[in-house]
Write a protein that holds these residues in place. Structure first.
Motif, PDB file in Angstrom:
ATOM      1  N   TRP A  62       0.846  -1.193   0.000  1.00 52.31           N
ATOM      2  CA  TRP A  62       0.000   0.000   0.000  1.00 52.31           C
ATOM      3  C   TRP A  62       0.881   1.242   0.000  1.00 52.31           C
ATOM      4  O   TRP A  62       2.077   1.177   0.314  1.00 52.31           O
ATOM      5  N   LEU A  63       0.287   2.373  -0.367  1.00 53.38           N
ATOM      6  CA  LEU A  63       1.017   3.629  -0.475  1.00 53.38           C
ATOM      7  C   LEU A  63       0.551   4.615   0.590  1.00 53.38           C
ATOM      8  O   LEU A  63      -0.586   4.578   1.036  1.00 53.38           O
ATOM      9  N   SER A  64       1.459   5.490   0.974  1.00 51.92           N
ATOM     10  CA  SER A  64       1.133   6.592   1.877  1.00 51.92           C
ATOM     11  C   SER A  64       2.133   7.705   1.633  1.00 51.92           C
ATOM     12  O   SER A  64       3.094   7.535   0.881  1.00 51.92           O
ATOM     13  N   SER A  65       1.909   8.845   2.277  1.00 53.40           N
ATOM     14  CA  SER A  65       2.872   9.945   2.199  1.00 53.40           C
ATOM     15  C   SER A  65       3.525  10.115   3.557  1.00 53.40           C
ATOM     16  O   SER A  65       2.872   9.961   4.598  1.00 53.40           O
ATOM     17  N   GLY A  66       4.815  10.401   3.545  1.00 56.09           N
ATOM     18  CA  GLY A  66       5.553  10.607   4.782  1.00 56.09           C
ATOM     19  C   GLY A  66       5.637  12.082   5.123  1.00 56.09           C
ATOM     20  O   GLY A  66       4.992  12.925   4.487  1.00 56.09           O
ATOM     21  N   PRO A  67       6.443  12.415   6.140  1.00 54.33           N
ATOM     22  CA  PRO A  67       6.634  13.822   6.516  1.00 54.33           C
ATOM     23  C   PRO A  67       7.139  14.636   5.329  1.00 54.33           C
ATOM     24  O   PRO A  67       7.999  14.175   4.579  1.00 54.33           O
ATOM     25  N   THR A  68       6.614  15.833   5.156  1.00 55.99           N
ATOM     26  CA  THR A  68       7.001  16.677   4.022  1.00 55.99           C
ATOM     27  C   THR A  68       8.489  16.991   4.080  1.00 55.99           C
ATOM     28  O   THR A  68       8.973  17.580   5.055  1.00 55.99           O
ATOM     29  N   PRO A  69       9.255  16.575   3.066  1.00 52.96           N
ATOM     30  CA  PRO A  69      10.707  16.792   3.100  1.00 52.96           C
ATOM     31  C   PRO A  69      11.123  18.238   2.842  1.00 52.96           C
ATOM     32  O   PRO A  69      12.251  18.621   3.112  1.00 52.96           O
ATOM     33  N   GLY A  70      10.226  19.061   2.305  1.00 59.25           N
ATOM     34  CA  GLY A  70      10.562  20.455   2.018  1.00 59.25           C
ATOM     35  C   GLY A  70       9.431  21.112   1.250  1.00 59.25           C
ATOM     36  O   GLY A  70       8.487  20.449   0.800  1.00 59.25           O
ATOM     37  N   SER A  71       9.533  22.383   1.091  1.00 62.60           N
ATOM     38  CA  SER A  71       8.492  23.143   0.401  1.00 62.60           C
ATOM     39  C   SER A  71       8.327  22.636  -1.027  1.00 62.60           C
ATOM     40  O   SER A  71       9.299  22.530  -1.784  1.00 62.60           O
TER      41      SER A  71
END
Length: 334
Positions: A208-217
């Motif tokens: 499954w897919l997810s998004s992690g912590p935003t690495p940058g703007s």
């Protein structure tokens, strides 16, 4: 120390990243861990693996080698295992006492930990590869190579003296050679036969897919989760069409409690470039049919969930406001 090593080795011969999924192998690895807190406290534990499975454990609190699999005994008889367990019990007691005397003689500071790693791997064509390494405080100090003991390149000076003395003992060297080159391969072939059904099992992965912590703007961290698969070799890659994405970062393949494995693979990408990316999973259990997950679907699902939550909050807020106003009007009447 030489006589203790000989005792153990004498007893054992008597009984004993690409686009393709890596080929499986089944190395047999034994690990002895001996910890010494001070002169009066020590413990020694042992583990053994055949490929990814652990068929044996030897606890400091027990006098016997414990079977973790119904096929752990392999082709050995009960009597042979009884002899083996007695030899290990004698070896463990003597090893602790001699190491403590050895530390005192060389004035080595406590605490310390000694690891012994030994085993072999059987190859097609009746060939095999073996190894025997000794480490102190997690750093290699000594190994058996070919027909002799060889100090590690950056081992302390006193290790060279020990290896020189060990190499004078022809009987011990012959016992080690017999253990590594004859007994170990025969033992492993027996385990491969008795444990074949479990060694050859196939369990399909879930992904499954997810998004992690935003690495940058303006960037997204895309995360592809793969879990519950067996055997361990797996190939996972973020793709655009048929092109592998060079920024793909693969974590460690970690064990689950049920002897399957899980993995997390990430890709840091500009938000506007996320569309069209897929995560592709290849595993032997899939019969050549890769798992392909599309980021757009994952994003849409997340958006739908977020939208549903927002609508629920708005409706809930409206009902709460209505209830509060009605309550106030009732209080005015009373």
């Amino acid at each position: 120390m030489r006589c203790l090593l000989f005792l153990l080795l004498w007893g054992l011969p008597q009984i004993w990243r690409s686009s393709e999924v890596p080929q499986r192998n089944f190395p047999f690895r034994c690990l002895q861990i001996s910890s010494f807190l001070n002169r009066s406290w020590a413990r020694t534990d042992g583990l053994a693996w055949l490929g990814e499975l652990q068929p044996f454990v030897w606890s400091n609190d027990s006098d016997t080698i414990r079977f973790l699999k119904p096929w752990s005994q392999g082709k050995f008889s009960d009597q042979q295992w009884e002899i083996l367990q007695h030899l290990f019990w004698v070896y463990r007691s003597s090893f602790t006492r001699d190491i403590q005397e050895f530390v005192k003689m060389l004035q080595i500071a406590y605490p310390l930990e000694i690891q012994v790693s030994a085993g072999c791997e059987v190859h097609p064509g009746n060939t095999s590869e073996s190894f025997f390494h000794i480490a102190l405080q997690g750093r290699d100090i000594l190994s058996f190579q070919g027909t002799s003991w060889v100090p590690a390149p950056y081992a302390p000076q006193w290790v060279k003296k020990i290896s020189k003395q060990l190499n004078y003992d022809q009987g011990t060297k012959e016992a080690v050679q017999l253990l590594l080159n004859d007994t170990c391969p025969k033992f492993v072939r027996g385990l491969l036969e008795t444990g074949r059904s479990e060694l050859d099992k196939q369990v399909k992965p879930e992904a499954w897919l997810s998004s992690g912590p935003t690495p940058g703007s303006g960037h997204l961290l895309l995360v592809c989760h793969v879990s519950g698969f067996y055997p361990k070799p797996v190939w996972v890659m973020w793709m655009r069409g048929e092109q592998e994405q060079p920024g793909t970062q693969q974590g460690d393949v970690l064990p689950n409690a049920d002897e399957t494995w899980h993995l997390r693979v990430t890709l840091d990408v500009a938000a506007e470039e996320a569309a069209g990316l897929t995560c592709r999973v290849r595993h032997s259990s899939l019969g050549g049919q890769d798992i392909i997950l599309y980021w757009e679907q994952s994003s849409a699902s997340v958006g739908l969930i977020a939208g549903a939550i927002l609508v629920s909050l708005l409706i809930g807020g409206g009902l709460l406001t209505f209830w509060f106003k009605k309550r106030c009007s009732y209080q005015d009447i009373l």
